[in-house]
Structures are given as structure tokens and as C-alpha cells.
Write a protein that holds these residues in place. Structure first.
Motif, short mmCIF file in Angstrom:
data_model
loop_
_atom_site.label_atom_id
_atom_site.label_comp_id
_atom_site.label_asym_id
_atom_site.label_seq_id
_atom_site.Cartn_x
_atom_site.Cartn_y
_atom_site.Cartn_z
N PRO A 34 0.82 -1.23 0.00
CA PRO A 34 0.00 0.00 0.00
C PRO A 34 0.84 1.28 0.00
O PRO A 34 0.57 2.20 0.77
CB PRO A 34 -0.79 -0.14 1.30
N TYR A 35 1.87 1.34 -0.83
CA TYR A 35 2.65 2.57 -0.90
C TYR A 35 1.81 3.67 -1.56
O TYR A 35 0.96 3.39 -2.39
CB TYR A 35 3.95 2.34 -1.69
N GLU A 36 2.14 4.93 -1.16
CA GLU A 36 1.36 6.04 -1.70
C GLU A 36 1.78 6.40 -3.12
O GLU A 36 2.89 6.09 -3.54
CB GLU A 36 1.55 7.27 -0.80
N ASP A 37 0.89 7.13 -3.81
CA ASP A 37 1.24 7.68 -5.12
C ASP A 37 2.36 8.70 -4.92
O ASP A 37 2.38 9.40 -3.90
CB ASP A 37 0.04 8.39 -5.75
N GLN A 87 5.38 8.74 -4.03
CA GLN A 87 6.06 8.68 -2.74
C GLN A 87 7.58 8.74 -2.84
O GLN A 87 8.24 9.39 -2.03
CB GLN A 87 5.63 7.39 -2.02
N THR A 118 4.11 4.92 -7.77
CA THR A 118 4.66 5.29 -6.47
C THR A 118 5.82 6.28 -6.57
O THR A 118 6.36 6.71 -5.56
CB THR A 118 5.14 4.03 -5.71
#
Ligand SMILES: [Zn+2]
Length: 314
Positions: free
Chosen positions: A172-175, A177, A203
Motif C-alpha cells: 500500500p505505498y502512496e502515489d 512517494q 509510487t
């Protein structure tokens, strides 16, 4: 999973759907046979699409990789009674080689790191975390992601580096990031390239650097000499590339190449003889006690490609 025998890999380790009727790169699949190979009694083929991309068919799937990267076959050939070595002769004993390689690579890539200041760095498949360790010492914020949990424990206790356990594209890494995403000796081993590269694009910040390496198959003398015995033609290798094909893939997933470097690795004869399957060299070098002396080598031949994210693909 311990009950899996190397002599007979089960069919459920392979994705029968990803075969001759699929090409993620050109969507116009048309294959010719490169090699039929039998490895540990399991038959498989490498085929080249009309677009130049070469892949293994049938493609090994998640089940295969979960087993493989946690197996004795990968980590330590001495743990298995097999006379052939598949992954590493003794993975954790190679740490000094990896640390030298990471230090050398960081030096070569320094300007890209420094351009980002205190960069947010992700490394997928960081193994024991040596490169993240080197980058952390230079003031960057580092994080790894690996399918093997054995690496995470090692990296945490030896380098105080955090490695998430799982498949990168499912995390679930952020956009937007990461400033830098490092991928060394991994891309060939990824069966679901489209999903994987889309996740890398998503990401990463636009303008960030996706730094990866791959074995260039164009005019590859080792390949010409070893043919189907080349270590590239066996699992866990899913794909092989030329520079032209690799550039097309990067373009498709939102990246433009800014620099191509020669990749150097610190190795010793134990590793080299393992890759080349030269048992005589392994035995000889051990006998005269030179098997574990490190030296830099332009290995495979491998290239480091520095690519900049220019757009989102999702
Ligand atoms: Zn194709």
C-alpha cells in the motif's frame, strides 16, 4: 513447501495462461523458439516475440517464487544434496562482495541521489540491504521491499534498515512517494511485468529516478558461448532484453532514459564458477584457497539504466 522436490517442479508453479498468446510489450504476440531447456527435470522454453522481447513459457507464477526465494536451493546449495547449484552457493557468506558492489554503485550514481537532497529511496529486492545501508549513511530516507522475510531480519539487525515483506505491486505505498527507485538483478525475475512497472510508475514522483540494471543480450559473448546452458535460460529468469527492448518497456511505463552505465560487480570465483556451472573451477579454486577473494568484474554483461519518470501511466 519443504516437500517440493527439485527433481520435479509441480505444474501449479507455472502460469499456463501467460504463454505464446500474450506479449505485454507489443500486444501483437508472435513467437519463435530460442531454446528448449530442461532444468531439474522440468522442461520449459524461452521464446522471442516479433518485438524482440524474450520470455520463458510457460511463465513461473507467484507460487513458484514464494517457494524459490525461501528455498535451500536458492540460499545455500550445501543445504541440498543436489550436485547442481541453482541460486547461490552460500548467500549470506557473500556479504562482503555485496557491500563492495553497493559502495561502488552508489559512487557511480551519486549525482542522482544528491540532486534529490535527502531523497526518499525505495529498493525492490534489496537482499540483505547493503545498498540501502550505504544510501542511509549518506543521509537518505531508505526503505526496501522483498518477497523473502529472511532478508528483512538480516537488514534490520545488521544495518537498521527497514524492509517490508511482500510483493511490491501489492504493497500500500502512496502515489508519488519515492524520489528514487532502485532495482538491481530483479527485473528479469518478475513474471507480471506490466503490473510491476505500473506500480513503480505510480509510487514515484514525476522527475524521480528509476535506476535499474539488466543483462544485455545483444552481442552477448557469454550467451553465444554457453547457449542454452547460460544461467539466464532457467527459472527464476522470466524475461531477457536487449537495450532497444528495454528502452521500449521504460517508455511504455512512463520513463525516459537519461544515462546508461556499465555495471560492475564484486565477485569471487565461487560465485563465478557457480553461474557458469564450472564445478572444476569451484573445486580448483577451493583447493588452492582463492575461491572467496573478491575482485571487480564487468559481469554478465550488465547495464545500469538511469531513467526519469516523465508521466503517470495510470
Ligand atoms: Zn511482443
Amino acid at each position: 513447501m519443504e516437500t517440493v522436490s527439485l527433481k520435479s517442479l509441480p505444474p501449479e508453479f507455472f502460469d499456463e495462461d501467460d504463454s505464446d498468446n500474450v506479449c505485454f510489450l507489443c500486444n501483437k504476440p508472435k513467437y519463435r523458439l530460442v531454446y528448449d531447456v530442461k532444468h531439474f527435470e522440468f522442461p520449459f522454453s524461452f521464446k522471442e516475440c516479433q518485438c524482440g522481447l524474450v520470455k520463458q513459457t510457460p511463465m513461473p507464477n507467484e507460487k513458484f517464487f514464494e517457494w524459490f526465494f525461501n528455498s535451500g536451493a536458492f540460499f545455500n546449495a550445501e543445504e541440498t544434496d543436489n550436485s547442481e547449484i541453482w541460486g547461490y552457493y552460500d548467500y549470506f557468506a557473500d556479504e562482503s562482495s555485496r557491500l563492495s558492489t553497493s559502495t561502488w554503485r552508489y559512487k557511480k550514481l551519486k549525482k542522482y541521489f544528491e540532486e534529490k537532497g535527502s531523497a526518499n529511496v525505495m529498493k525492490i529486492g534489496p537482499a540483505t540491504g547493503t545498498m540501502l545501508h550505504v544510501a542511509k549513511q549518506k543521509g537518505h530516507k531508505v526503505r526496501g521491499c522483498d518477497v523473502s522475510s529472511r532478508f528483512a531480519e538480516y537488514a534490520r539487525s545488521n544495518y537498521n534498515v527497514e524492509i517490508d515483506n511482500g510483493r511490491f505491486e501489492q504493497m500500500p505505498y502512496e502515489d508519488n512517494q519515492f524520489d528514487i527507485n532502485l532495482l538491481f538483478n530483479v527485473i528479469e525475475n518478475v513474471p507480471n511485468q506490466a503490473e510491476f512497472l505500473t506500480a513503480i510508475n505510480r509510487t514515484m514522483k514525476t522527475g524521480g529516478y528509476f535506476i535499474s540494471n539488466f543483462v544485455d543480450m545483444k552481442n552477448n559473448l557469454v550467451e553465444k558461448f554457453q547457449k542454452s546452458h547460460y544461467f539466464i535460460y532457467r527459472p527464476p529468469i522470466c524475461y531477457t532484453y536487449t537495450m532497444e527492448v528495454y528502452e521500449e518497456i521504460l517508455k511504455k511505463y512512463g520513463f525516459e532514459i537519461v544515462e546508461i552505465q556499465r555495471d560492475m560487480r564484486h565477485m569471487h570465483l565461487e560465485k563465478i564458477s557457480t553461474l557458469l556451472r564450472w564445478k572444476w573451477l569451484l573445486n580448483l579454486s577451493k583447493a588452492i584457497k582463492v575461491s572467496r577473494i573478491n575482485f571487480p568484474l564487468y559481469a554478465y554483461p550488465s547495464r545500469i539504466v538511469i531513467a526519469r519518470k516523465i508521466k503517470n501511466v495510470v
